[in-house]
Design a protein around this motif. Sequence first.
Motif, short mmCIF file in Angstrom:
data_model
loop_
_atom_site.label_atom_id
_atom_site.label_comp_id
_atom_site.label_asym_id
_atom_site.label_seq_id
_atom_site.Cartn_x
_atom_site.Cartn_y
_atom_site.Cartn_z
N PRO A 68 3.81 -1.22 4.07
CA PRO A 68 4.36 -1.14 2.71
C PRO A 68 4.60 0.32 2.31
CG PRO A 68 2.42 -2.56 2.79
CD PRO A 68 2.52 -1.88 4.11
N ASP A 69 5.68 0.56 1.58
CA ASP A 69 6.00 1.90 1.10
C ASP A 69 5.32 2.10 -0.25
OD1 ASP A 69 7.01 4.33 0.36
OD2 ASP A 69 9.07 3.62 0.08
N THR A 70 4.11 2.66 -0.22
CA THR A 70 3.33 2.83 -1.45
C THR A 70 3.86 3.95 -2.33
OG1 THR A 70 1.75 4.25 -0.30
CG2 THR A 70 1.24 1.90 -0.40
N THR A 71 4.85 4.69 -1.85
CA THR A 71 5.43 5.75 -2.68
C THR A 71 6.54 5.22 -3.58
OG1 THR A 71 7.04 6.38 -0.99
CG2 THR A 71 4.90 7.51 -0.96
N SER A 72 6.95 3.97 -3.37
CA SER A 72 8.03 3.41 -4.19
C SER A 72 7.52 3.14 -5.60
CB SER A 72 8.58 2.12 -3.57
OG SER A 72 7.70 1.05 -3.82
N ALA A 73 8.43 3.08 -6.53
CA ALA A 73 8.08 2.85 -7.93
C ALA A 73 7.49 1.47 -8.16
CB ALA A 73 9.31 3.05 -8.81
N TYR A 123 5.02 0.17 -6.59
CA TYR A 123 3.58 0.17 -6.33
C TYR A 123 2.81 0.94 -7.39
CZ TYR A 123 3.29 -2.19 -1.86
OH TYR A 123 3.30 -3.14 -0.89
N SER A 124 1.64 0.41 -7.75
CA SER A 124 0.67 1.10 -8.61
C SER A 124 -0.52 1.43 -7.74
CB SER A 124 0.22 0.20 -9.76
OG SER A 124 1.32 -0.13 -10.58
N SER A 125 -1.36 2.36 -8.18
CA SER A 125 -2.56 2.68 -7.40
C SER A 125 -3.65 3.19 -8.32
CB SER A 125 -2.25 3.71 -6.32
OG SER A 125 -1.88 4.93 -6.90
N VAL A 176 -11.81 6.20 -2.54
CA VAL A 176 -10.88 5.27 -1.89
C VAL A 176 -9.79 4.96 -2.91
CG1 VAL A 176 -12.15 3.17 -2.51
CG2 VAL A 176 -10.70 3.18 -0.50
N ARG A 177 -8.56 4.87 -2.40
CA ARG A 177 -7.43 4.55 -3.27
C ARG A 177 -6.86 3.21 -2.84
NH1 ARG A 177 -3.51 9.28 -3.36
NH2 ARG A 177 -3.50 8.76 -1.16
N ILE A 178 -6.59 2.35 -3.83
CA ILE A 178 -6.02 1.04 -3.56
C ILE A 178 -4.64 1.00 -4.19
CG2 ILE A 178 -6.25 -1.45 -3.89
CD1 ILE A 178 -9.28 -1.04 -3.98
N HIS A 179 -3.65 0.61 -3.39
CA HIS A 179 -2.26 0.49 -3.85
C HIS A 179 -1.91 -0.99 -3.91
CE1 HIS A 179 -1.51 4.77 -2.75
NE2 HIS A 179 -2.32 4.49 -1.74
N TRP A 180 -1.16 -1.40 -4.92
CA TRP A 180 -0.73 -2.79 -5.03
C TRP A 180 0.65 -2.87 -5.67
CZ3 TRP A 180 -4.32 -0.53 -8.17
CH2 TRP A 180 -4.03 -0.49 -9.52
N ARG A 181 1.32 -3.98 -5.38
CA ARG A 181 2.62 -4.23 -6.00
C ARG A 181 2.56 -5.51 -6.82
NH1 ARG A 181 7.57 -4.61 -2.17
NH2 ARG A 181 6.77 -6.68 -1.83
N ASP A 182 2.27 -6.62 -6.17
CA ASP A 182 2.12 -7.90 -6.86
C ASP A 182 1.14 -8.75 -6.07
OD1 ASP A 182 3.56 -9.35 -4.78
OD2 ASP A 182 5.38 -8.48 -5.62
N GLN A 183 0.82 -9.91 -6.60
CA GLN A 183 -0.24 -10.73 -6.00
C GLN A 183 0.10 -11.31 -4.64
OE1 GLN A 183 -0.11 -12.95 -9.59
NE2 GLN A 183 -2.28 -12.59 -9.99
#
Length: 154
Positions: free
Chosen positions: A33-38, A40-42, A123-130
Motif C-alpha cells: 500500500p502507498d501510505t504516502t497517498s492522501a 491514508y491516515s496514520s 510504532v506508526r500505524i497507517h490505515w485507509r479504510d476497514q
Amino acid sequence: ALEGSTATFAAGTTRVQVRRVDATFPDYTKVMPDTTSADYSSGTVSADALLVALRMVSAVQGKGDPILKLSSTGSALMLDIDSPYGDSGHAEIEADDWPLMPLFGVSPRYLAEAIRAAGGEQVRIHWRDQLSPLVVDDPANGAFVAVLMPMRIN
C-alpha cells in the motif's frame, strides 16, 4: 550435503531437505500500500505501551483466533477483544495527536509480532479504510514495514 539445487541437513535421526527455487518472484513493492497517498491516515504511539495494552486485552481471548478491534477517538487509541465466553478486554492508550480511526479488526498476535519486529521505541500505524491493509512501521527506521490484513468484524 549440497547436490545441485538440493541441500540436505541431518542431525541424529532427523533429516531435512530443502530445494532452491529458481524463479522470478513478483515485485513486492507493487503490492505494498502507498501510505504516502492522501487516502491514508496514520498515528504514532509508544511500542511498549501498545504491547502492554495488547497483553492486557488478550488475557480474555480464550481459544481460537480472536479479533482485536482497534479504533480511536482522536485522543486515545482503543483496543478491544471479546472472548467466546462472554468476557471482554478493553484498553486505551493516550494518543492526543492520533487521527480518528474507524473500527478495524486485526489479529492481536500478528500486530504484536509486527511491533516487536519493528524494534523501535515508537510504532506508526497507517490505515485507509476497514477493508484495506493496515501498515505498521517504525518511524525511525524506514527499512521496516509490516502489512496486516484486516479481519471481518461481525
